[in-house]
Scaffold this motif. Structure first.
Motif, mmCIF file in Angstrom:
data_model
loop_
_atom_site.group_PDB
_atom_site.id
_atom_site.type_symbol
_atom_site.label_atom_id
_atom_site.label_comp_id
_atom_site.label_asym_id
_atom_site.label_seq_id
_atom_site.Cartn_x
_atom_site.Cartn_y
_atom_site.Cartn_z
ATOM 1 N N GLU A 34 -10.852 -0.715 -11.132
ATOM 2 C CA GLU A 34 -11.847 -0.074 -10.348
ATOM 3 C C GLU A 34 -13.078 -1.210 -9.912
ATOM 4 N N ILE A 35 -12.710 -1.531 -8.530
ATOM 5 C CA ILE A 35 -13.251 -2.515 -6.935
ATOM 6 C C ILE A 35 -14.692 -2.406 -7.329
ATOM 7 N N LEU A 36 -15.560 -3.808 -7.068
ATOM 8 C CA LEU A 36 -16.366 -3.372 -7.671
ATOM 9 C C LEU A 36 -17.312 -4.620 -6.943
ATOM 10 N N PHE A 37 -16.226 -5.831 -6.065
ATOM 11 C CA PHE A 37 -16.936 -6.506 -5.293
ATOM 12 C C PHE A 37 -15.594 -7.129 -4.114
ATOM 13 N N CYS A 38 -15.328 -7.055 -3.613
ATOM 14 C CA CYS A 38 -14.632 -6.962 -2.057
ATOM 15 C C CYS A 38 -15.083 -8.281 -1.274
ATOM 16 N N GLY A 39 -14.079 -9.975 -1.101
ATOM 17 C CA GLY A 39 -14.916 -10.668 0.212
ATOM 18 C C GLY A 39 -14.341 -9.977 1.535
ATOM 19 N N ILE A 40 -15.377 -11.147 2.819
ATOM 20 C CA ILE A 40 -14.527 -10.205 3.765
ATOM 21 C C ILE A 40 -14.153 -11.174 4.304
ATOM 22 N N CYS A 41 -12.900 -11.251 4.697
ATOM 23 C CA CYS A 41 -11.853 -12.477 4.967
ATOM 24 C C CYS A 41 -11.772 -12.350 6.962
ATOM 25 N N HIS A 42 -11.695 -13.363 7.262
ATOM 26 C CA HIS A 42 -11.211 -12.903 8.938
ATOM 27 C C HIS A 42 -10.137 -12.358 9.047
ATOM 28 N N SER A 43 -9.430 -12.627 7.807
ATOM 29 C CA SER A 43 -7.640 -11.909 8.348
ATOM 30 C C SER A 43 -7.994 -10.037 8.391
ATOM 31 N N GLY A 155 -19.406 -13.901 -6.540
ATOM 32 C CA GLY A 155 -18.571 -15.057 -6.277
ATOM 33 C C GLY A 155 -17.467 -15.337 -6.770
ATOM 34 N N VAL A 156 -16.630 -14.521 -6.917
ATOM 35 C CA VAL A 156 -15.491 -14.827 -7.312
ATOM 36 C C VAL A 156 -14.674 -14.476 -6.354
ATOM 37 N N ALA A 157 -15.161 -13.562 -6.234
ATOM 38 C CA ALA A 157 -14.176 -12.420 -4.481
ATOM 39 C C ALA A 157 -13.666 -13.228 -3.700
ATOM 40 N N PRO A 158 -14.861 -14.459 -2.732
ATOM 41 C CA PRO A 158 -13.941 -15.368 -1.955
ATOM 42 C C PRO A 158 -12.756 -16.635 -2.251
ATOM 43 N N LEU A 159 -12.466 -16.508 -4.250
ATOM 44 C CA LEU A 159 -11.975 -17.672 -4.200
ATOM 45 C C LEU A 159 -10.793 -16.923 -4.510
ATOM 46 N N LEU A 160 -10.027 -15.772 -4.054
ATOM 47 C CA LEU A 160 -9.126 -14.759 -4.240
ATOM 48 C C LEU A 160 -8.474 -15.146 -2.846
ATOM 49 N N CYS A 161 -8.914 -15.771 -1.368
ATOM 50 C CA CYS A 161 -8.302 -15.969 -0.520
ATOM 51 C C CYS A 161 -8.748 -17.460 -0.049
ATOM 52 N N ALA A 162 -10.077 -17.561 0.707
ATOM 53 C CA ALA A 162 -10.873 -18.496 0.731
ATOM 54 C C ALA A 162 -10.505 -19.305 -0.075
ATOM 55 N N GLY A 163 -10.242 -19.720 -1.401
ATOM 56 C CA GLY A 163 -10.566 -20.391 -2.736
ATOM 57 C C GLY A 163 -9.270 -20.919 -2.772
#
Ligand SMILES: [Zn+2]
Ligand SMILES: [Zn+2]
Length: 227
Positions: A34-43, A155-163
């Protein structure tokens, strides 16, 4: 198969809008989240606007999102490392062939038959994969990461790509106390690079062309524990 809610784009010029997308029922290897947060990447924006039409034309409707954090709702019978209620995360990839030289070496990102989280042929349902701008996703356990419960999930979400994009080269080049790291540009990746470099103990310098941005001093970021 079941239906999930999503935000999808129907063309390169239309805004994201509410939609319903199909998700596969979890196989014995799958983790349903169940998705709680998703970062927005420029991709995400490049893909939605079909700005990579030469190499990766966008298939519409397009549901972007590859910085996914959520709660496990179901696991397949062969899944040992996750159970319902666990926090989990998914990044840019959801599968690979696991047989090629790169996969065998643990370098799935170089696999010629990998499956990206969105806009890639979906081996299970046909069509293309749909990303994290959704309320649910089903991913093979090998491409699901654990998230410690004490972390801020948004705060964890952006770690998955930008991080990971900035952390990986720093680890590769052995960034540590006594090293100097220059980060050019303070965008989605840049601000992550500054924080990670400082946390690894390096002398960190940010370069920016924006006159209005205050000088960022290494000392404003609290150090984290040693690896
Ligand atoms: Zn990204
Ligand atoms: Zn492979």
């Amino acid at each position: 198969m079941y239906k999930a809610k999503a935000y999808s784009a129907t063309s390169a010029t239309s805004p994201l809008a509410s939609a319903t997308i199909p998700r596969r029922d979890p196989t014995d290897q799958d983790v349903q989240i169940e998705i709680l947060f998703c970062g927005i990447c420029h991709s995400d924006l490049h893909q939605v606007r079909n700005e990579w039409s030469g190499v990766m034309p966008t298939v519409y409707p397009c549901v972007p999102g590859h910085e996914i954090v959520g709660k496990v709702t179901k696991v397949g019978s062969a899944v040992k490392n996750f159970k319902s209620g666990d926090l989990a995360a998914v990044g840019c990839m959801v599968d690979s062939d696991r047989t090629c030289k790169e996969c065998q070496a643990g370098l799935e990102q170089f696999c010629r038959n990998f499956t990206l989280t969105y806009n890639f042929p979906d081996k299970h349902l046909g069509g293309v994969t749909y990303g994290g701008y959704s309320d649910s996703i089903v991913v093979d356990q090998r491409f699901v990461l654990r998230v410690p419960a004490n972390l801020n999930q948004a705060g964890v979400a952006p770690l998955l790509c930008a991080g990971i994009t900035t952390y990986s080269p720093m680890r590769h080049w052995g960034v540590t106390k006594g090293k100097k790291v220059g980060v050019v540009g303070l965008g989605g990746l840049g601000h992550m690079g500054v924080k990670l470099s400082h946390a690894l103990g390096a002398h960190t310098v940010a370069f920016t062309t924006s006159g209005g941005v205050p000088a960022i001093r290494s000392s404003v970021v609290p150090p984290i524990r040693k690896q």
